[in-house]
Write an enzyme that holds these catalytic residues in place. Sequence first.
Site, PDB file in Angstrom:
ATOM      1  N   HIS A 225       7.177  -9.707  45.122  1.00  0.00           N
ATOM      2  CA  HIS A 225       8.044  -9.487  43.963  1.00  0.00           C
ATOM      3  C   HIS A 225       8.262  -7.999  43.724  1.00  0.00           C
ATOM      4  O   HIS A 225       7.591  -7.144  44.319  1.00  0.00           O
ATOM      5  CB  HIS A 225       7.436 -10.138  42.724  1.00  0.00           C
ATOM      6  CG  HIS A 225       7.494 -11.637  42.742  1.00  0.00           C
ATOM      7  ND1 HIS A 225       7.115 -12.421  41.684  1.00  0.00           N
ATOM      8  CD2 HIS A 225       7.914 -12.501  43.722  1.00  0.00           C
ATOM      9  CE1 HIS A 225       7.280 -13.696  41.981  1.00  0.00           C
ATOM     10  NE2 HIS A 225       7.758 -13.766  43.219  1.00  0.00           N
TER      11      HIS A 225
ATOM     12  N   GLU B  34       7.560  -6.025  41.213  1.00  0.00           N
ATOM     13  CA  GLU B  34       6.422  -5.276  40.673  1.00  0.00           C
ATOM     14  C   GLU B  34       5.436  -4.897  41.780  1.00  0.00           C
ATOM     15  O   GLU B  34       4.898  -3.783  41.794  1.00  0.00           O
ATOM     16  CB  GLU B  34       5.699  -6.111  39.610  1.00  0.00           C
ATOM     17  CG  GLU B  34       6.569  -6.475  38.412  1.00  0.00           C
ATOM     18  CD  GLU B  34       7.264  -7.825  38.552  1.00  0.00           C
ATOM     19  OE1 GLU B  34       7.424  -8.504  37.525  1.00  0.00           O
ATOM     20  OE2 GLU B  34       7.641  -8.189  39.684  1.00  0.00           O
TER      21      GLU B  34
ATOM     22  N   CYS C 119       5.707 -12.494  36.292  1.00  0.00           N
ATOM     23  CA  CYS C 119       5.199 -13.862  36.408  1.00  0.00           C
ATOM     24  C   CYS C 119       3.706 -13.915  36.104  1.00  0.00           C
ATOM     25  O   CYS C 119       2.975 -12.938  36.291  1.00  0.00           O
ATOM     26  CB  CYS C 119       5.487 -14.427  37.798  1.00  0.00           C
ATOM     27  SG  CYS C 119       4.702 -13.527  39.150  1.00  0.00           S
TER      28      CYS C 119
ATOM     29  N   ALA D 209      43.731 -19.880  44.371  1.00  0.00           N
ATOM     30  CA  ALA D 209      44.866 -18.965  44.481  1.00  0.00           C
ATOM     31  C   ALA D 209      46.126 -19.765  44.192  1.00  0.00           C
ATOM     32  O   ALA D 209      46.261 -20.910  44.638  1.00  0.00           O
ATOM     33  CB  ALA D 209      44.936 -18.348  45.878  1.00  0.00           C
TER      34      ALA D 209
ATOM     35  N   LEU E 286      34.225 -23.387  55.309  1.00  0.00           N
ATOM     36  CA  LEU E 286      33.450 -23.022  54.110  1.00  0.00           C
ATOM     37  C   LEU E 286      32.228 -22.186  54.448  1.00  0.00           C
ATOM     38  O   LEU E 286      31.169 -22.323  53.844  1.00  0.00           O
ATOM     39  CB  LEU E 286      33.041 -24.268  53.325  1.00  0.00           C
ATOM     40  CG  LEU E 286      34.177 -25.178  52.828  1.00  0.00           C
ATOM     41  CD1 LEU E 286      33.613 -26.297  51.963  1.00  0.00           C
ATOM     42  CD2 LEU E 286      35.219 -24.388  52.056  1.00  0.00           C
TER      43      LEU E 286
ATOM     44  N   ARG F 259      32.369 -15.545  56.922  1.00  0.00           N
ATOM     45  CA  ARG F 259      32.802 -14.966  58.195  1.00  0.00           C
ATOM     46  C   ARG F 259      33.318 -13.533  58.057  1.00  0.00           C
ATOM     47  O   ARG F 259      33.247 -12.760  59.003  1.00  0.00           O
ATOM     48  CB  ARG F 259      33.909 -15.832  58.829  1.00  0.00           C
ATOM     49  CG  ARG F 259      33.498 -17.262  59.079  1.00  0.00           C
ATOM     50  CD  ARG F 259      34.562 -18.074  59.785  1.00  0.00           C
ATOM     51  NE  ARG F 259      35.817 -18.140  59.048  1.00  0.00           N
ATOM     52  CZ  ARG F 259      36.026 -18.929  57.997  1.00  0.00           C
ATOM     53  NH1 ARG F 259      35.052 -19.696  57.536  1.00  0.00           N
ATOM     54  NH2 ARG F 259      37.193 -18.956  57.390  1.00  0.00           N
TER      55      ARG F 259
ATOM     56  N   GLY G 206      40.313 -29.045  45.771  1.00  0.00           N
ATOM     57  CA  GLY G 206      41.650 -28.641  45.364  1.00  0.00           C
ATOM     58  C   GLY G 206      41.877 -28.806  43.874  1.00  0.00           C
ATOM     59  O   GLY G 206      40.935 -28.911  43.067  1.00  0.00           O
TER      60      GLY G 206
ATOM     61  N   SER H  47      39.061 -32.138  37.329  1.00  0.00           N
ATOM     62  CA  SER H  47      37.922 -32.977  36.957  1.00  0.00           C
ATOM     63  C   SER H  47      36.789 -32.142  36.363  1.00  0.00           C
ATOM     64  O   SER H  47      36.167 -32.529  35.367  1.00  0.00           O
ATOM     65  CB  SER H  47      37.417 -33.758  38.175  1.00  0.00           C
ATOM     66  OG  SER H  47      38.395 -34.666  38.643  1.00  0.00           O
TER      67      SER H  47
END
Length: 346
Positions: free
Chosen positions: A51, A53, A78, A157, A211, A214, A279, A285
């Site tokens: 971590h 710290e 933590c 877009a 997806l 790249r 889409g 939704s």
Amino acid sequence: MTVSEKYMSRCLELAKNGRGNVAPNPMVGAVIVRNDRIIGEGYHCCYGEAHAEVNAIASVDDEQLLRDATMYVNLEPCSHYGKTPPCAELIIQKGIPRVVIAGPDPFPEVAGRGVKMLRAAGVEVVTGVMENEALELNRFFMTVYKKHRPYIILKWAQSEDGFIDRIRKDQTEAPVLLSTPVTRLMVHKLRSEVQAIMVGTNTAILDNPSLTVRYWAGHSPLRVTIDRNQRIPKSAHLLDGKHPTLVYGEPGDNSIHFLRNIMEELCKRNIQSLLVEGGAQLHRSFLEAGLWDEIIVETSPVRLGTGVPAADLTYTSEMQLSEVKHVPFYSPCHKKTSLIEVYTHR
């Protein structure tokens, strides 16, 4: 800017170096100051590793200097044993007398226990320094524990007249190119920063997207799609096995309930952030279900006249326009620009 804010700003800058590599852990930076001089600093580099710290303390040449120093950290240290020992315990062992913290850790195993442990050991603890900025930096992490679902970004877009594409029958017809090389880089950068990315059935079929990341350095996110009637062909990039993909078959007609179930499932998988790229039907939704935290809309200086309408983005009191950018549409010397608007949920 106060002295505490100066060093906390440095913590936040350091923390950003872990973006895309530390999830599902938060991004954390730590700075150790003695006599108004930084003597050590570090950040959480990668999930499962030391971590912030720990790295900051390790960077100090002479540990004796820690006994009259102040540690600044943008998240509560933590207090439990996970993949690494408790940072609060290490701070006490090293004799650091004062700790300045931006905000509390919402993780149930910490949630105030780190501060209590430090104070019980006689450490002076200051909290609330640049807390809003710290919360914004780790908004993915915070959302999981506040809303019990991933942080959701809707992105699309559209043309100047509100269409995301022409009407296409199949993938032999190329989509309208509305993004630019610059905005494409921005999208792939965003992909590298989230843990999951999602598209609907029609997008998976017509666009056949990979997806993946790249055009930017970083990890490709978990791919998620919906295939209610097994319409997505086996030859699709999403099913190529090169990267993990979750395919959900939607039962019944209650899409809002179905989306909530998917978000719950992703949360159980420790997925803290989701980018929804399309889409339009899927975006609608999510909007109808109120399942969103951020919306990114790129408007291209192109008019289509007709086509697939983008989701209706009616401005409401819950929606806040937080950022506006103008980027060249074709090249830096071109007169036309694309407009990028970012909306956040109040």
